[in-house]
Design a protein around this motif. Structure first.
Motif, PDB file in Angstrom:
ATOM      1  N   GLN A   1       4.452  62.973  27.174  1.00 30.28           N
ATOM      2  CA  GLN A   1       5.366  62.395  26.061  1.00 30.28           C
ATOM      3  C   GLN A   1       5.542  60.625  26.446  1.00 30.28           C
ATOM      4  O   GLN A   1       5.960  59.992  25.599  1.00 30.28           O
ATOM      5  N   SER A   2       5.491  60.427  27.614  1.00 32.52           N
ATOM      6  CA  SER A   2       5.479  59.275  28.061  1.00 32.52           C
ATOM      7  C   SER A   2       4.463  58.326  27.634  1.00 32.52           C
ATOM      8  O   SER A   2       4.471  56.999  26.997  1.00 32.52           O
ATOM      9  N   ALA A   3       3.160  58.916  27.573  1.00 30.75           N
ATOM     10  CA  ALA A   3       1.916  58.050  27.138  1.00 30.75           C
ATOM     11  C   ALA A   3       2.184  57.967  25.618  1.00 30.75           C
ATOM     12  O   ALA A   3       1.621  56.968  24.994  1.00 30.75           O
ATOM     13  N   ALA A   4       2.378  58.968  24.829  1.00 31.21           N
ATOM     14  CA  ALA A   4       2.553  58.992  23.465  1.00 31.21           C
ATOM     15  C   ALA A   4       3.629  57.991  22.952  1.00 31.21           C
ATOM     16  O   ALA A   4       3.349  57.003  22.213  1.00 31.21           O
ATOM     17  N   THR A   5       4.662  57.948  23.546  1.00 30.14           N
ATOM     18  CA  THR A   5       5.710  57.056  23.261  1.00 30.14           C
ATOM     19  C   THR A   5       5.234  55.508  23.884  1.00 30.14           C
ATOM     20  O   THR A   5       5.508  54.424  23.010  1.00 30.14           O
ATOM     21  N   GLY A   6       4.450  55.122  24.679  1.00 28.92           N
ATOM     22  CA  GLY A   6       3.855  53.956  25.049  1.00 28.92           C
ATOM     23  C   GLY A   6       2.862  53.487  23.964  1.00 28.92           C
ATOM     24  O   GLY A   6       2.914  52.360  23.503  1.00 28.92           O
ATOM     25  N   ALA A   7       1.996  54.429  23.426  1.00 26.89           N
ATOM     26  CA  ALA A   7       0.998  54.121  22.375  1.00 26.89           C
ATOM     27  C   ALA A   7       1.711  53.789  21.143  1.00 26.89           C
ATOM     28  O   ALA A   7       1.158  53.042  20.360  1.00 26.89           O
ATOM     29  N   TRP A   8       2.925  54.484  20.705  1.00 28.54           N
ATOM     30  CA  TRP A   8       3.336  54.107  19.393  1.00 28.54           C
ATOM     31  C   TRP A   8       3.930  52.922  19.389  1.00 28.54           C
ATOM     32  O   TRP A   8       3.964  52.185  18.736  1.00 28.54           O
ATOM     33  N   VAL A   9       4.638  52.443  20.755  1.00 27.10           N
ATOM     34  CA  VAL A   9       5.466  51.134  20.894  1.00 27.10           C
ATOM     35  C   VAL A   9       4.245  50.311  20.437  1.00 27.10           C
ATOM     36  O   VAL A   9       4.492  49.217  20.005  1.00 27.10           O
ATOM     37  N   GLY A  10       3.182  50.594  21.505  1.00 27.42           N
ATOM     38  CA  GLY A  10       2.128  49.355  21.358  1.00 27.42           C
ATOM     39  C   GLY A  10       1.548  49.092  19.976  1.00 27.42           C
ATOM     40  O   GLY A  10       1.451  48.167  19.341  1.00 27.42           O
ATOM     41  N   ALA A  11       1.216  50.565  19.028  1.00 25.40           N
ATOM     42  CA  ALA A  11       0.780  50.273  17.809  1.00 25.40           C
ATOM     43  C   ALA A  11       2.288  49.482  16.916  1.00 25.40           C
ATOM     44  O   ALA A  11       1.726  48.733  16.049  1.00 25.40           O
ATOM     45  N   GLY A  12       3.431  49.799  17.277  1.00 25.01           N
ATOM     46  CA  GLY A  12       4.230  49.132  16.411  1.00 25.01           C
ATOM     47  C   GLY A  12       4.393  47.613  16.659  1.00 25.01           C
ATOM     48  O   GLY A  12       4.545  47.148  15.611  1.00 25.01           O
ATOM     49  N   PHE A  13       3.933  47.248  17.859  1.00 32.46           N
ATOM     50  CA  PHE A  13       3.985  45.799  18.169  1.00 32.46           C
ATOM     51  C   PHE A  13       2.885  45.196  17.204  1.00 32.46           C
ATOM     52  O   PHE A  13       2.962  44.008  16.739  1.00 32.46           O
ATOM     53  N   GLN A  14       1.767  45.842  17.406  1.00 33.14           N
ATOM     54  CA  GLN A  14       0.426  45.138  16.750  1.00 33.14           C
ATOM     55  C   GLN A  14       0.753  45.403  15.038  1.00 33.14           C
ATOM     56  O   GLN A  14       0.384  44.361  14.571  1.00 33.14           O
ATOM     57  N   ALA A  15       1.408  46.254  14.482  1.00 34.18           N
ATOM     58  CA  ALA A  15       1.785  46.043  13.287  1.00 34.18           C
ATOM     59  C   ALA A  15       2.726  45.225  12.806  1.00 34.18           C
ATOM     60  O   ALA A  15       2.431  44.511  11.868  1.00 34.18           O
ATOM     61  N   ALA A  16       3.698  44.944  13.680  1.00 32.35           N
ATOM     62  CA  ALA A  16       4.381  43.934  13.609  1.00 32.35           C
ATOM     63  C   ALA A  16       3.898  42.560  13.542  1.00 32.35           C
ATOM     64  O   ALA A  16       4.258  41.720  12.819  1.00 32.35           O
ATOM     65  N   ALA A  17       2.848  42.468  14.519  1.00 38.63           N
ATOM     66  CA  ALA A  17       2.400  41.150  14.491  1.00 38.63           C
ATOM     67  C   ALA A  17       1.530  40.949  13.452  1.00 38.63           C
ATOM     68  O   ALA A  17       1.292  39.583  12.819  1.00 38.63           O
ATOM     69  N   ALA A  18       0.960  42.067  12.763  1.00 41.19           N
ATOM     70  CA  ALA A  18      -0.012  41.784  11.694  1.00 41.19           C
ATOM     71  C   ALA A  18       0.731  41.618  10.418  1.00 41.19           C
ATOM     72  O   ALA A  18       0.534  40.625   9.579  1.00 41.19           O
ATOM     73  N   PHE A  19       1.944  41.997  10.393  1.00 47.55           N
ATOM     74  CA  PHE A  19       2.739  41.823   9.153  1.00 47.55           C
ATOM     75  C   PHE A  19       3.357  40.326   9.291  1.00 47.55           C
ATOM     76  O   PHE A  19       3.370  39.670   8.361  1.00 47.55           O
ATOM     77  N   GLN A  20       3.674  39.886  10.510  1.00 43.08           N
ATOM     78  CA  GLN A  20       4.231  38.696  10.590  1.00 43.08           C
ATOM     79  C   GLN A  20       3.064  37.622  10.166  1.00 43.08           C
ATOM     80  O   GLN A  20       3.294  36.412   9.526  1.00 43.08           O
ATOM     81  N   SER A  21       1.850  37.824  10.804  1.00 40.69           N
ATOM     82  CA  SER A  21       0.620  36.871  10.427  1.00 40.69           C
ATOM     83  C   SER A  21       0.501  36.793   8.852  1.00 40.69           C
ATOM     84  O   SER A  21       0.358  35.647   8.168  1.00 40.69           O
ATOM     85  N   ALA A  22       0.484  38.085   8.441  1.00 46.03           N
ATOM     86  CA  ALA A  22       0.125  38.170   7.033  1.00 46.03           C
ATOM     87  C   ALA A  22       1.354  37.308   5.954  1.00 46.03           C
ATOM     88  O   ALA A  22       1.166  36.716   5.178  1.00 46.03           O
ATOM     89  N   ARG A  23       2.709  37.528   6.719  1.00 50.64           N
ATOM     90  CA  ARG A  23       3.859  36.962   6.072  1.00 50.64           C
ATOM     91  C   ARG A  23       3.553  35.463   6.097  1.00 50.64           C
ATOM     92  O   ARG A  23       3.964  34.688   5.156  1.00 50.64           O
ATOM     93  N   ALA A  24       3.426  34.789   7.279  1.00 49.03           N
ATOM     94  CA  ALA A  24       3.276  33.478   7.520  1.00 49.03           C
ATOM     95  C   ALA A  24       2.003  32.977   6.494  1.00 49.03           C
ATOM     96  O   ALA A  24       2.106  31.863   5.875  1.00 49.03           O
ATOM     97  N   ALA A  25       0.795  33.666   6.523  1.00 45.22           N
ATOM     98  CA  ALA A  25      -0.397  33.132   5.506  1.00 45.22           C
ATOM     99  C   ALA A  25       0.102  33.371   4.183  1.00 45.22           C
ATOM    100  O   ALA A  25      -0.131  32.286   3.332  1.00 45.22           O
ATOM    101  N   GLN A  26       0.993  34.190   3.497  1.00 45.98           N
ATOM    102  CA  GLN A  26       1.508  34.203   2.343  1.00 45.98           C
ATOM    103  C   GLN A  26       2.394  33.015   2.181  1.00 45.98           C
ATOM    104  O   GLN A  26       2.473  32.567   1.025  1.00 45.98           O
ATOM    105  N   ALA A  27       2.968  32.880   3.114  1.00 45.05           N
ATOM    106  CA  ALA A  27       4.305  31.863   2.818  1.00 45.05           C
ATOM    107  C   ALA A  27       3.382  30.416   2.948  1.00 45.05           C
ATOM    108  O   ALA A  27       3.773  29.381   2.067  1.00 45.05           O
TER     109      ALA A  27
END
Length: 344
Positions: free
Chosen positions: A37-63
């Motif tokens: 459960q701890s490992a799954a939670t860590g992977a989900w959190v890492g994926a969430g950070f990556q998704a958030a970073a990709a979203f922020q980059s795409a949003r900055a390029a669009q802006a």
């Protein structure tokens, strides 16, 4: 009683051991579950950070792209606004009125130029059709007669092959004269035969016998093809020179070309596509004039020309028809005498 007591104690120990094993397994499973459960939670959190970073980059390029488009729109709007303001000035009013008339005049001149080229194309076509086929054939063959490329290529190939045989011949001579030769069977050499030939008591050997075993008795087999290809190459070169000289001396093609020029005013067989003997305008080049008009008409809204910079609008005066001109050319010149552009 003793055996029964021992059996009971054994059963109790086994039961206790089984219970302990079950408890230990339960604890191990619980720990594994928590780790997973701890490992799954860590992977989900890492994926969430990556998704958030990709979203922020795409949003900055669009802006950034939106900001660029906005700046372009503002620039275009500013230009339109500046031109709208400038078009209210005397220079702007003059340019707007001049531009429409300039475009119409440029199109008129370009249409006239196309009509002129088409007329000359008909003249050239008729002149070529009236030229005898034999005359056309001699004109087309004249460049080949002067160059004689076939004989030149044949001479080059022959000389190259002769050069290859020359290399082979040289190697064979080198081997025969420099490298030590093998003695003939029996060990009797050419030098020994000559010695026996000079012996007064010799009656077994003759000069023919010695020449038969001479290492220089026979020439290499490459000598004949060497001489043949070298000779044939020279023959091709001489024949090419003779034919070129004959073509230059023969004035038939030049005389026929001069007769065509005297008849048509130009040589229809030498005319290239788009050829005209002269332009229809008596004053200036109408094609360059039309290009200048269109250049200023298309870019004047950016350069803001003054009234003094506007090109004067006028139709060049065309030549009148003449009895020295072809029929097709006179028809077009007659038409040019009467037509005028609509400049408003």
């Amino acid at each position: 009683m003793g055996k029964f007591s021992d059996s009971v104690r054994n059963i109790e120990r086994n039961t206790q051991s089984t219970a302990d094993s079950a408890a230990s397994a339960a604890q191990s499973n619980a720990a594994t579950s928590r780790a997973a459960q701890s490992a799954a939670t860590g992977a989900w959190v890492g994926a969430g950070f990556q998704a958030a970073a990709a979203f922020q980059s795409a949003r900055a390029a669009q802006a950034a792209e939106e900001q660029l488009e906005l700046q372009r729109a503002r620039n275009e709007q500013d230009k339109l606004h500046q031109f709208a303001m400038w078009s209210q000035t005397p220079d702007g009013v003059a340019f707007v009125a001049w531009r429409e008339r300039a475009v119409s005049l440029a199109q008129f001149l370009r249409n006239r130029e196309a009509t002129w080229l088409a007329a000359w194309a008909r003249v050239i076509g008729r002149a070529q059709a009236e030229t005898p086929d034999a005359e056309k054939h001699r004109f087309l063959k004249q460049p080949a007669r002067l160059k004689q490329n076939g004989l030149r290529i044949a001479a080059i190939l022959s000389l190259v092959i002769a050069a290859l045989y020359a290399v082979s011949f040289t190697l064979q001579i080198f081997v025969a004269n420099v490298l030590p030769s093998r003695e003939p069977a029996g060990g009797f050499t050419y030098e020994q035969c000559l010695a026996q030939l000079n012996d007064p008591e010799n009656f077994l050997f003759s000069e023919a016998d010695c020449e038969a075993i001479s290492p220089h008795a026979s020439m290499p087999a490459t000598l004949f093809p060497l001489v043949f290809f070298l000779g044939i190459g020279v023959v091709f070169l001489v024949l090419r020179h003779i034919r070129q000289r004959a073509a230059r001396v023969d004035q038939t093609v030049a005389h026929e070309a001069q007769l065509r020029i005297e008849r048509w005013g130009f040589d229809p067989l030498a005319a290239r596509p788009g050829y005209t003997a002269f332009t229809w305008s008596q004053s200036w080049n109408p094609d360059e004039y039309a290009n200048q008009l269109m250049q200023l008409a298309l870019h004047g809204h950016v350069s803001y020309p003054a009234q003094s910079q506007l090109i004067k609008l006028a139709v060049p005066k065309s030549y009148p028809p003449s009895q020295n001109y072809p029929v097709e050319v006179n028809e077009v010149l007659e038409k040019f005498q009467h037509e005028r552009p609509s400049l408003g």
